[in-house]
Write a protein that holds these residues in place. Sequence first.
Motif, PDB file in Angstrom:
ATOM      1  N   ARG A 138      22.652  -0.656 -49.957  1.00  0.00           N
ATOM      2  CA  ARG A 138      22.560  -2.066 -49.578  1.00  0.00           C
ATOM      3  C   ARG A 138      22.899  -2.339 -48.120  1.00  0.00           C
ATOM      4  N   HIS A 139      23.809  -1.567 -47.535  1.00  0.00           N
ATOM      5  CA  HIS A 139      24.355  -1.968 -46.239  1.00  0.00           C
ATOM      6  C   HIS A 139      24.220  -0.937 -45.123  1.00  0.00           C
ATOM      7  N   ALA A 140      24.011   0.347 -45.440  1.00  0.00           N
ATOM      8  CA  ALA A 140      24.085   1.375 -44.405  1.00  0.00           C
ATOM      9  C   ALA A 140      22.985   1.234 -43.357  1.00  0.00           C
ATOM     10  N   ALA A 141      21.756   0.979 -43.776  1.00  0.00           N
ATOM     11  CA  ALA A 141      20.652   0.908 -42.818  1.00  0.00           C
ATOM     12  C   ALA A 141      20.828  -0.257 -41.845  1.00  0.00           C
ATOM     13  N   SER A 142      21.212  -1.422 -42.353  1.00  0.00           N
ATOM     14  CA  SER A 142      21.379  -2.572 -41.465  1.00  0.00           C
ATOM     15  C   SER A 142      22.555  -2.354 -40.517  1.00  0.00           C
ATOM     16  N   LEU A 143      23.639  -1.738 -41.005  1.00  0.00           N
ATOM     17  CA  LEU A 143      24.778  -1.451 -40.134  1.00  0.00           C
ATOM     18  C   LEU A 143      24.387  -0.443 -39.059  1.00  0.00           C
ATOM     19  N   ASP A 196      30.176  -2.629 -54.087  1.00  0.00           N
ATOM     20  CA  ASP A 196      29.253  -2.160 -53.055  1.00  0.00           C
ATOM     21  C   ASP A 196      29.878  -2.230 -51.666  1.00  0.00           C
ATOM     22  N   SER A 197      31.139  -1.800 -51.561  1.00  0.00           N
ATOM     23  CA  SER A 197      31.846  -1.838 -50.292  1.00  0.00           C
ATOM     24  C   SER A 197      31.603  -0.545 -49.516  1.00  0.00           C
ATOM     25  N   LEU A 198      31.231  -0.686 -48.246  1.00  0.00           N
ATOM     26  CA  LEU A 198      30.930   0.449 -47.382  1.00  0.00           C
ATOM     27  C   LEU A 198      32.094   0.680 -46.422  1.00  0.00           C
ATOM     28  N   GLY A 199      32.376   1.940 -46.121  1.00  0.00           N
ATOM     29  CA  GLY A 199      33.385   2.291 -45.130  1.00  0.00           C
ATOM     30  C   GLY A 199      32.771   3.145 -44.038  1.00  0.00           C
ATOM     31  N   VAL A 200      33.383   3.124 -42.846  1.00  0.00           N
ATOM     32  CA  VAL A 200      32.952   3.961 -41.728  1.00  0.00           C
ATOM     33  C   VAL A 200      34.159   4.753 -41.236  1.00  0.00           C
ATOM     34  N   TYR A 201      33.979   6.066 -41.069  1.00  0.00           N
ATOM     35  CA  TYR A 201      35.032   6.943 -40.557  1.00  0.00           C
ATOM     36  C   TYR A 201      34.522   7.606 -39.286  1.00  0.00           C
ATOM     37  N   LEU A 202      35.216   7.356 -38.181  1.00  0.00           N
ATOM     38  CA  LEU A 202      34.805   7.840 -36.867  1.00  0.00           C
ATOM     39  C   LEU A 202      35.736   8.951 -36.409  1.00  0.00           C
ATOM     40  N   THR A 203      35.164  10.095 -36.014  1.00  0.00           N
ATOM     41  CA  THR A 203      35.946  11.266 -35.609  1.00  0.00           C
ATOM     42  C   THR A 203      35.423  11.807 -34.289  1.00  0.00           C
ATOM     43  N   HIS A 204      36.320  12.010 -33.334  1.00  0.00           N
ATOM     44  CA  HIS A 204      35.960  12.635 -32.066  1.00  0.00           C
ATOM     45  C   HIS A 204      36.063  14.154 -32.197  1.00  0.00           C
ATOM     46  N   PRO A 228      30.913  -8.516 -42.684  1.00  0.00           N
ATOM     47  CA  PRO A 228      29.449  -8.399 -42.649  1.00  0.00           C
ATOM     48  C   PRO A 228      29.011  -7.219 -41.785  1.00  0.00           C
ATOM     49  N   PRO A 229      27.905  -6.556 -42.128  1.00  0.00           N
ATOM     50  CA  PRO A 229      27.452  -5.398 -41.353  1.00  0.00           C
ATOM     51  C   PRO A 229      27.286  -5.687 -39.862  1.00  0.00           C
ATOM     52  N   GLU A 230      26.845  -6.885 -39.495  1.00  0.00           N
ATOM     53  CA  GLU A 230      26.641  -7.194 -38.083  1.00  0.00           C
ATOM     54  C   GLU A 230      27.966  -7.184 -37.320  1.00  0.00           C
ATOM     55  N   GLN A 231      29.026  -7.734 -37.909  1.00  0.00           N
ATOM     56  CA  GLN A 231      30.333  -7.709 -37.260  1.00  0.00           C
ATOM     57  C   GLN A 231      30.926  -6.304 -37.273  1.00  0.00           C
ATOM     58  N   ALA A 232      30.682  -5.563 -38.351  1.00  0.00           N
ATOM     59  CA  ALA A 232      31.158  -4.185 -38.411  1.00  0.00           C
ATOM     60  C   ALA A 232      30.496  -3.351 -37.318  1.00  0.00           C
TER      61      ALA A 232
END
Length: 270
Positions: A138-143, A196-204, A228-232
């Motif tokens: 639901r959310h990954a492509a738009s994010l 349907d909650s999406l998370g993002v994990y960022l790793t350097h 919302p995906p746009e703010q994320a």
Amino acid sequence: MPVNTDAQNTDAKPAAGGRSIDPLLDPWASLRRFTPARIGLGRTGDAPPLGAVLDFQLAHARARDAVHAPLDLEALRADLAGLPLCRVRSQAPDRATYLRRPDLGRRLHPDCRAELPPGMWDAVFVLADGLSATAVQRHAASLLRATLRRLPGWRIAPVVIATQARVALGDEIGEALGASLCAVLIGERPGLSVADSLGVYLTHAPRRGRRDAERNCISNIHRSGGLPPEQAAEKLAWLMTEALRLRLTGTGLKDDQPALPSPAPPVIEG
């Protein structure tokens, strides 16, 4: 003032969870509008009202469905049309094994390494089913698209779609690609209010053996009361820019982004 039970009432109004609420009889009605939490449910005898029980069972069923539902790869590819893609999987052969053996979900299947083209990439995005393929669907492509618009000039690796995947699978993917940053967009464990909650994990400098303290996380991304995906995307692009500048993520990278402007209040005519 008594709390409303399951008695029939032709003036009752439906609540967010499907319950019938008479605002004259239910003192909790005004408060329920501000939270998805199950507050002031009342009781019928020694048990919760039938409506509350059915709401709970429905939420539980949705959470279970989100955990077990497979990722619709063709639909996701269609949502990502125009972007270069790679498809990989973890060492967990099926969903049952994935749920019992989290360690296998963190390891890349040996046959998939050849699918990852090494290069001088600034970042790679990994779309991982995690514990809620529904969230990714639901959310990954738009994010992702909203984030890419905010990163002009970046060298972005082909988008990696990963199945039976845990967060740490992104470390091995990023290492194989030679990417400076890895952003894993993954379905979070469903709850009884949001499935349907999406998370993002960022790793350097992703590599095998990275710890959770070396990542930054953006969670609770969805459109039904979450981020919302746009703010994320705005927050993720800011974190990625700072991570590349400072060459770090995790506890050393603080979210000092200026507060996003609040949406304008609705205009009421009349």
